[in-house]
Design a protein around this motif. Structure first.
Motif, PDB file in Angstrom:
ATOM      1  N   ASN A 189       0.832  -1.219   0.000  1.00 45.73           N
ATOM      2  CA  ASN A 189       0.000   0.000   0.000  1.00 45.73           C
ATOM      3  C   ASN A 189       0.860   1.260   0.000  1.00 45.73           C
ATOM      4  O   ASN A 189       0.510   2.257  -0.642  1.00 45.73           O
ATOM      5  N   GLY A 190       1.992   1.229   0.695  1.00 48.57           N
ATOM      6  CA  GLY A 190       2.866   2.399   0.766  1.00 48.57           C
ATOM      7  C   GLY A 190       3.411   2.814  -0.582  1.00 48.57           C
ATOM      8  O   GLY A 190       3.510   4.010  -0.898  1.00 48.57           O
ATOM      9  N   VAL A 191       3.747   1.834  -1.419  1.00 47.11           N
ATOM     10  CA  VAL A 191       4.274   2.117  -2.759  1.00 47.11           C
ATOM     11  C   VAL A 191       3.226   2.853  -3.601  1.00 47.11           C
ATOM     12  O   VAL A 191       3.543   3.802  -4.321  1.00 47.11           O
ATOM     13  N   LYS A 192       1.974   2.438  -3.491  1.00 48.40           N
ATOM     14  CA  LYS A 192       0.907   3.090  -4.258  1.00 48.40           C
ATOM     15  C   LYS A 192       0.684   4.523  -3.771  1.00 48.40           C
ATOM     16  O   LYS A 192       0.429   5.432  -4.561  1.00 48.40           O
ATOM     17  N   VAL A 193       0.785   4.740  -2.457  1.00 45.87           N
ATOM     18  CA  VAL A 193       0.642   6.090  -1.891  1.00 45.87           C
ATOM     19  C   VAL A 193       1.753   6.996  -2.408  1.00 45.87           C
ATOM     20  O   VAL A 193       1.503   8.117  -2.877  1.00 45.87           O
ATOM     21  N   VAL A 194       2.996   6.522  -2.333  1.00 41.27           N
ATOM     22  CA  VAL A 194       4.139   7.326  -2.774  1.00 41.27           C
ATOM     23  C   VAL A 194       4.044   7.649  -4.263  1.00 41.27           C
ATOM     24  O   VAL A 194       4.281   8.789  -4.687  1.00 41.27           O
ATOM     25  N   LYS A 195       3.686   6.650  -5.070  1.00 42.50           N
ATOM     26  CA  LYS A 195       3.615   6.860  -6.516  1.00 42.50           C
ATOM     27  C   LYS A 195       2.563   7.909  -6.863  1.00 42.50           C
ATOM     28  O   LYS A 195       2.806   8.799  -7.682  1.00 42.50           O
ATOM     29  N   LYS A 196       1.381   7.806  -6.238  1.00 45.15           N
ATOM     30  CA  LYS A 196       0.318   8.784  -6.500  1.00 45.15           C
ATOM     31  C   LYS A 196       0.749  10.181  -6.055  1.00 45.15           C
ATOM     32  O   LYS A 196       0.479  11.171  -6.743  1.00 45.15           O
ATOM     33  N   ARG A 197       1.425  10.275  -4.911  1.00 40.29           N
ATOM     34  CA  ARG A 197       1.885  11.582  -4.423  1.00 40.29           C
ATOM     35  C   ARG A 197       2.866  12.208  -5.408  1.00 40.29           C
ATOM     36  O   ARG A 197       2.785  13.394  -5.722  1.00 40.29           O
ATOM     37  N   ALA A 238       7.465  -1.963  -8.997  1.00 39.90           N
ATOM     38  CA  ALA A 238       8.233  -3.152  -8.616  1.00 39.90           C
ATOM     39  C   ALA A 238       9.561  -2.762  -7.979  1.00 39.90           C
ATOM     40  O   ALA A 238       9.989  -3.349  -6.973  1.00 39.90           O
ATOM     41  N   VAL A 239      10.213  -1.741  -8.542  1.00 41.12           N
ATOM     42  CA  VAL A 239      11.489  -1.270  -7.996  1.00 41.12           C
ATOM     43  C   VAL A 239      11.269  -0.601  -6.649  1.00 41.12           C
ATOM     44  O   VAL A 239      12.018  -0.828  -5.689  1.00 41.12           O
ATOM     45  N   LEU A 240      10.216   0.232  -6.547  1.00 40.39           N
ATOM     46  CA  LEU A 240       9.895   0.881  -5.284  1.00 40.39           C
ATOM     47  C   LEU A 240       9.618  -0.156  -4.193  1.00 40.39           C
ATOM     48  O   LEU A 240      10.021   0.011  -3.042  1.00 40.39           O
ATOM     49  N   PHE A 241       8.913  -1.220  -4.574  1.00 37.57           N
ATOM     50  CA  PHE A 241       8.602  -2.292  -3.620  1.00 37.57           C
ATOM     51  C   PHE A 241       9.885  -2.885  -3.046  1.00 37.57           C
ATOM     52  O   PHE A 241      10.029  -3.032  -1.821  1.00 37.57           O
ATOM     53  N   GLU A 242      10.823  -3.205  -3.936  1.00 42.06           N
ATOM     54  CA  GLU A 242      12.087  -3.804  -3.496  1.00 42.06           C
ATOM     55  C   GLU A 242      12.892  -2.839  -2.629  1.00 42.06           C
ATOM     56  O   GLU A 242      13.482  -3.229  -1.616  1.00 42.06           O
ATOM     57  N   GLN A 243      12.914  -1.555  -3.012  1.00 42.26           N
ATOM     58  CA  GLN A 243      13.669  -0.548  -2.248  1.00 42.26           C
ATOM     59  C   GLN A 243      13.093  -0.391  -0.846  1.00 42.26           C
ATOM     60  O   GLN A 243      13.824  -0.292   0.145  1.00 42.26           O
ATOM     61  N   PHE A 244      11.772  -0.355  -0.756  1.00 46.87           N
ATOM     62  CA  PHE A 244      11.086  -0.179   0.527  1.00 46.87           C
ATOM     63  C   PHE A 244      11.325  -1.404   1.419  1.00 46.87           C
ATOM     64  O   PHE A 244      11.645  -1.273   2.612  1.00 46.87           O
ATOM     65  N   LEU A 248      13.285  -1.547   5.098  1.00 48.88           N
ATOM     66  CA  LEU A 248      12.689  -2.080   6.330  1.00 48.88           C
ATOM     67  C   LEU A 248      13.592  -3.145   6.957  1.00 48.88           C
ATOM     68  O   LEU A 248      13.721  -3.211   8.184  1.00 48.88           O
ATOM     69  N   THR A 249      14.207  -3.959   6.104  1.00 54.44           N
ATOM     70  CA  THR A 249      15.133  -4.982   6.603  1.00 54.44           C
ATOM     71  C   THR A 249      16.335  -4.332   7.288  1.00 54.44           C
ATOM     72  O   THR A 249      16.754  -4.751   8.383  1.00 54.44           O
ATOM     73  N   GLN A 250      16.861  -3.296   6.653  1.00 57.70           N
ATOM     74  CA  GLN A 250      18.031  -2.596   7.198  1.00 57.70           C
ATOM     75  C   GLN A 250      17.702  -1.885   8.512  1.00 57.70           C
ATOM     76  O   GLN A 250      18.554  -1.762   9.395  1.00 57.70           O
ATOM     77  N   MET A 251      16.460  -1.426   8.655  1.00 58.58           N
ATOM     78  CA  MET A 251      16.062  -0.632   9.821  1.00 58.58           C
ATOM     79  C   MET A 251      15.465  -1.473  10.947  1.00 58.58           C
ATOM     80  O   MET A 251      15.095  -0.936  11.985  1.00 58.58           O
ATOM     81  N   LYS A 252      15.377  -2.786  10.755  1.00 63.56           N
ATOM     82  CA  LYS A 252      14.629  -3.631  11.692  1.00 63.56           C
ATOM     83  C   LYS A 252      15.096  -3.469  13.139  1.00 63.56           C
ATOM     84  O   LYS A 252      14.283  -3.201  14.040  1.00 63.56           O
ATOM     85  N   LEU A 262      10.056   3.617  11.155  1.00 59.50           N
ATOM     86  CA  LEU A 262      10.852   4.831  10.954  1.00 59.50           C
ATOM     87  C   LEU A 262      10.947   5.278   9.503  1.00 59.50           C
ATOM     88  O   LEU A 262      11.464   6.368   9.234  1.00 59.50           O
ATOM     89  N   VAL A 263      10.476   4.470   8.561  1.00 60.23           N
ATOM     90  CA  VAL A 263      10.511   4.866   7.150  1.00 60.23           C
ATOM     91  C   VAL A 263       9.164   4.569   6.504  1.00 60.23           C
ATOM     92  O   VAL A 263       8.434   3.684   6.945  1.00 60.23           O
ATOM     93  N   GLY A 264       8.860   5.336   5.471  1.00 58.70           N
ATOM     94  CA  GLY A 264       7.601   5.139   4.764  1.00 58.70           C
ATOM     95  C   GLY A 264       6.912   6.459   4.513  1.00 58.70           C
ATOM     96  O   GLY A 264       7.340   7.514   5.016  1.00 58.70           O
ATOM     97  N   PRO A 265       5.819   6.451   3.750  1.00 54.94           N
ATOM     98  CA  PRO A 265       5.132   7.698   3.395  1.00 54.94           C
ATOM     99  C   PRO A 265       4.582   8.485   4.579  1.00 54.94           C
ATOM    100  O   PRO A 265       4.329   9.682   4.460  1.00 54.94           O
ATOM    101  N   HIS A 266       4.437   7.820   5.751  1.00 54.24           N
ATOM    102  CA  HIS A 266       3.947   8.544   6.939  1.00 54.24           C
ATOM    103  C   HIS A 266       5.035   9.450   7.516  1.00 54.24           C
ATOM    104  O   HIS A 266       4.760  10.239   8.431  1.00 54.24           O
TER     105      HIS A 266
END
Length: 370
Positions: A189-197, A238-244, A248-252, A262-266
């Motif tokens: 859902n976050g990828v769709k929010v960012v893309k639309k923004r 697809a690229v945004l999905f992988e980056q996001f 999240l893995t790096q920030m776990k 700590l990361v995401g469109p919010h």
């Protein structure tokens, strides 16, 4: 687009109100705390099914009443639309031309508004949350699917944050499995929010740049940029999905320690630049006001571009906040294009000579008189 009439029942301090608004400009004059802003808010609520002032719907219901009802007759290019919204402590029900809408997303978009209030000057110099809300409100009106993905994102975000707090005190394999599930839902859902923004902002930038240059006689170039919470150089989903997911893995570990995502469109933001310099930090008060005004005028044009007709403009006690030059620019922009609702404590600070087809109402203690 034209609001021909408004009817309110048990809404805020209005027990019962029926109002014909058949002028191009409708001015509501009265002292503070009499109900002027409530009236403009009701039009906003009919457009978006939520208030711009409070997230708590129960505050919209009149004192000791069980429910509030809002109705409006709106003239669109394809015909007249009858809007009805009922708000109770159990929820909201919306009707469009008498037909109940199963989902509120089927109701949103029947009336489009652009609201400009003194707090909107904070879009430039205020917190990132104000700028995100500005984006979310405007995109949601012209693309209801955006609101769906945003709501899904926020729902998963809350669940994920609760899980992160539990993981700090009670780590387990089951919690890690749940985190993986939440990660996928959040990112989808976050990828769709960012893309639309990003797509919306490109169009907004184009209009705001032209308008700002006009207001400043070509002396200033305005740039609006999306500032994500982590680098997103690509717009492919697809690229945004992988980056996001990777982020999240790096920030776990850090997120588990903090108990929050700590990361995401919010946590994303907008940045404004005039002639290459950041307006929030280095802009004068006049430049910050002009930037906010340019954004609002750009919204009007962008909405026209998206839906094929101009929205309703709501000016809540804002004209007196602008100097004569910016006030004139605003009035001349909407005068021939947009039906406008204006609130003010007095008309002394408004250049009324520029207003045509205007009607004045006096508001006192929830009563509106011509």
């Amino acid at each position: 687009m034209f609001v021909k009439s408004i009817a309110l029942q048990n809404y805020r301090n209005y027990g019962a109100l029926e109002l014909n608004t058949d002028n191009r400009v409708n001015i509501f004059v009265g002292n503070n705390a009499q109900g002027k802003t409530n009236l403009l808010e009701s039009i906003f609520v009919l457009a978006l099914t939520k208030s711009h002032r409070t997230p708590r719907d129960k505050e919209l219901i009149g004192w000791e009443a069980e429910h509030a009802q809002l109705r409006a007759s709106v003239e669109r290019k394809y015909g007249t639309v009858q809007l009805e919204l009922n708000i109770s402590r159990q929820g909201k029900k919306a009707r469009l031309n008498g037909l109940e809408q199963r989902k509120l997303s089927g109701f949103i978009g029947a009336l489009n508004v652009v609201m400009f209030a003194p707090e909107d000057l904070e879009i430039v110099k205020g917190s990132p949350g104000i700028r995100r809300r500005f984006l979310d409100m405007e995109i949601g009106q012209v693309q209801p699917s955006y609101l769906y993905h945003l709501q899904q994102y926020q729902k998963v975000l809350l669940q994920r944050n609760n899980l992160l707090k539990q993981m700090w005190s009670s780590p387990s394999g089951q919690a890690n499995t749940m985190l993986d599930i939440f990660n996928e839902q959040l990112v989808t859902n976050g990828v769709k929010v960012v893309k639309k923004r990003k797509q919306y902002l490109k169009k907004l930038q184009s209009w705001a740049e032209q308008i700002h240059a006009g207001i400043t006689n070509g002396k200033e170039a305005l740039t609006v940029e999306y500032s994500p919470s982590f680098a997103m150089p690509d717009e492919d989903e697809a690229v945004l999905f992988e980056q996001f997911m990777l982020k999240l893995t790096q920030m776990k570990d850090q997120e588990v320690r903090r108990g929050m995502t700590l990361v995401g469109p919010h946590r994303d933001d907008l940045a404004f630049y005039i002639n290459g310099k950041e307006v929030q930090t280095y802009g004068s008060q006049g430049q910050q006001r002009t930037t906010a005004l340019s954004l609002k005028l750009a919204e009007i044009e962008l909405m026209h571009e998206e839906i094929g007709e101009y929205p309703i403009l709501l000016l809540d006690d804002v004209l007196s906040e602008l100097d004569s030059m910016r006030q004139t620019q605003l009035i001349e922009t909407f005068q021939s294009k947009v039906q406008t609702f204006i609130t003010t404590t007095g008309i002394e600070g408004i250049n009324t000579s520029k207003l045509h087809d205007a009607n004045m109402f006096h508001v006192e203690n929830g009563q509106v008189m011509r």
